[in-house]
Design a protein around this motif. Sequence first.
Motif: not given
Length: 253
Positions: A161-168
């Motif tokens: 939840n809330g993570l941008d695509p790179k962090s996901a």
Amino acid sequence: MIVVENLIKKFGNKTVLNGISFRVSNGEIYGLLGPNGSGKSTTMKILVGIVKPTSGKVLVAGIDPLRDPIGVKEVVGFVPETPILYESLTPGEFFNFIGSVRNIDKEKLEERVNYLVKAFGIEEYLDQFIGTLSFGTQQKISLISALLHDPQVLVLDEAMNGLDPKSARILRELLLEFKMEGKSIVFSTHVLPLAEMICDRIGLIYKGELIVDGTIDELKEKVHEENLEDIFLKLTESKGEVENILRALKAAL
Ligand SMILES: Nc1ncnc2c1ncn2[C@@H]1O[C@H](COP(=O)(O)OP(=O)(O)OP(=O)(O)O)[C@@H](O)[C@H]1O
């Protein structure tokens, strides 16, 4: 390894979990799916020893969270649905606090913090108060703090939840690495393509009951549907409902 047998949880006279059983082996990512309010978070909180079950057997890396709620916290890393952080600390101070509570060796802590802070790209926020940071950054802090003691078991409640695509993507890669190291991971999400991508097995909770459990291929075969979304909608009796709503919407537009 996680063992859950015939888990029952009642809040007052309301039965929230009604005889749930599943197992998660070492080196396995288990996806806990289900509609809102079906009992995923409650199951996870029981696993990590912050909610007491009404009855049933739970073992997390050989530890019964009911008998040893402190011991279980030593082997588990838990990411709750909403980050629980100290808003008036900076991330740096918070990680040191977690390190001292968890008795992590100073050098090891520094090494883990550096590695994870770099992985999630939050170097620039280390000296700001947590309360001033965005939701996604707070979620990353919650994740990092759950991973600092290199736990054997991970319980992640909607951790993407809330993570941008790179962090996901980074979290996904980290989870696959943890799986290779033999950790057991329980992972809840409403993002079904993500579950399909990373989970070895899926358990679907509906109205407090685990209505199906297996690999994605086993589920597809059992339910006669092509993807996890259709499996989910069919088993939670939502498929026809969604189709009716869409038909009504189309007619109204
Ligand atoms: N402390 C509590 N007291 C009373 N009822 C509770 C408590 N905690 C959870 N519940 C109830 O238990 C049920 C299951 O909640 P839970 O949070 O486990 O669902 P969930 O599957 O994680 O939902 P979501 O997908 O919305 O996060 C809900 O009906 C909820 O209201």
